[in-house]
Design a protein around this motif. Structure first.
Motif, mmCIF file in Angstrom:
data_model
loop_
_atom_site.group_PDB
_atom_site.id
_atom_site.type_symbol
_atom_site.label_atom_id
_atom_site.label_comp_id
_atom_site.label_asym_id
_atom_site.label_seq_id
_atom_site.Cartn_x
_atom_site.Cartn_y
_atom_site.Cartn_z
ATOM 1 N N GLY A 33 0.779 -1.226 0.000
ATOM 2 C CA GLY A 33 0.000 0.000 0.000
ATOM 3 C C GLY A 33 0.814 1.281 0.000
ATOM 4 N N HIS A 34 2.129 1.163 0.051
ATOM 5 C CA HIS A 34 2.993 2.348 0.046
ATOM 6 C C HIS A 34 3.566 2.554 -1.348
ATOM 7 N N LYS A 35 3.384 3.744 -1.867
ATOM 8 C CA LYS A 35 3.880 4.073 -3.205
ATOM 9 C C LYS A 35 5.406 3.961 -3.232
ATOM 10 N N GLY A 36 5.917 3.242 -4.202
ATOM 11 C CA GLY A 36 7.357 3.113 -4.380
ATOM 12 C C GLY A 36 8.018 2.080 -3.484
ATOM 13 N N ALA A 37 7.253 1.385 -2.654
ATOM 14 C CA ALA A 37 7.850 0.419 -1.727
ATOM 15 C C ALA A 37 8.514 -0.739 -2.470
ATOM 16 N N ARG A 39 9.762 -0.757 -5.452
ATOM 17 C CA ARG A 39 11.000 -0.246 -6.060
ATOM 18 C C ARG A 39 12.099 -0.107 -4.997
ATOM 19 N N ASN A 40 11.752 0.440 -3.836
ATOM 20 C CA ASN A 40 12.741 0.600 -2.762
ATOM 21 C C ASN A 40 13.324 -0.739 -2.327
ATOM 22 N N LYS A 102 0.393 5.141 7.315
ATOM 23 C CA LYS A 102 1.041 6.417 6.993
ATOM 24 C C LYS A 102 2.522 6.431 7.359
#
Length: 197
Positions: A33-37, A39-40, A102
């Motif tokens: 649910g976290h944007k870019g997770a 990729r990170n 969040k």
């Protein structure tokens, strides 16, 4: 390309990195649910593993960045990150899911640090193999390892998204992640004889 060397590379990667699938699944669960997770996690995994390969290749050619006696102390990285995650989980124990969401997903450098520290023992295994394989054989090992790393990342993500596993990880992942990181850190420290353990 020698098929035998490719097969040996596949086998060596699998046995030295099997534990990474669990850690990757935990990271993907944490990053859901976290944007870019995603990729990170992938970038962090590749950075950490590239550092492992760089150290192993350099050592195979006779250069060492770390004295062998310092390698067990790499266990302090996942241990510290595990303690940090445990403290954060404790502080957030009363938060609802929206507040926890969040907080953000895994950070690139944290993933890279855990990958590198968890691969300290891999360096010890890879060095003699690389040294005896020669430059050509070593290149094959490195290419195969980097390809298989993508497979490992995909497997970690796959396991983290299976409904039964995803439900368990979303419920218990905040507890499992610190336990796994602390366990990895202690294992590295103890197996390496750090601090006279």
């Amino acid at each position: 390309m020698n098929v035998g060397v490719i097969g040996q590379a596949v086998g060596l990667f699998a046995v030295t990195n099997i534990d990474d699938i669990l850690v990757l699944a935990l990271y993907f669960s944490q990053g859901a649910g976290h944007k870019g997770a995603a990729r990170n996690i992938a970038v962090g995994q590749y950075l950490g593993f590239a550092a492992i390969l760089a150290a192993a290749v350099a050592a195979a050619f006779g250069a060492t960045f770390l004295p062998e006696s310092a390698v067990p102390y790499l266990g302090l990285l996942p241990l510290g990150l595990g303690i940090k995650a445990a403290v954060q989980a404790w502080r957030r124990r009363g938060d609802d899911e929206e507040t926890q969401a969040k907080q953000g997903g895994p950070k690139i450098l944290e993933v890279a640090a855990v990958t590198f520290a968890n691969g300290g023992d891999n360096i010890g295994v890879y060095v003699p193999v690389f040294a005896t394989a020669g430059a050509g054989g070593m290149s094959v090992y490195v290419v195969v390892f980097l390809i298989l790393l993508a497979v490992w990342i995909a497997a970690g993500r796959y396991f983290a998204t299976r409904p039964v596993i995803a439900k368990a990880l979303s419920r218990w992942g905040h507890i499992l992640m610190p336990i796994v990181l602390i366990g990895i850190g202690l294992l590295i420290l103890i197996e390496g004889g750090a601090f006279g353990l």
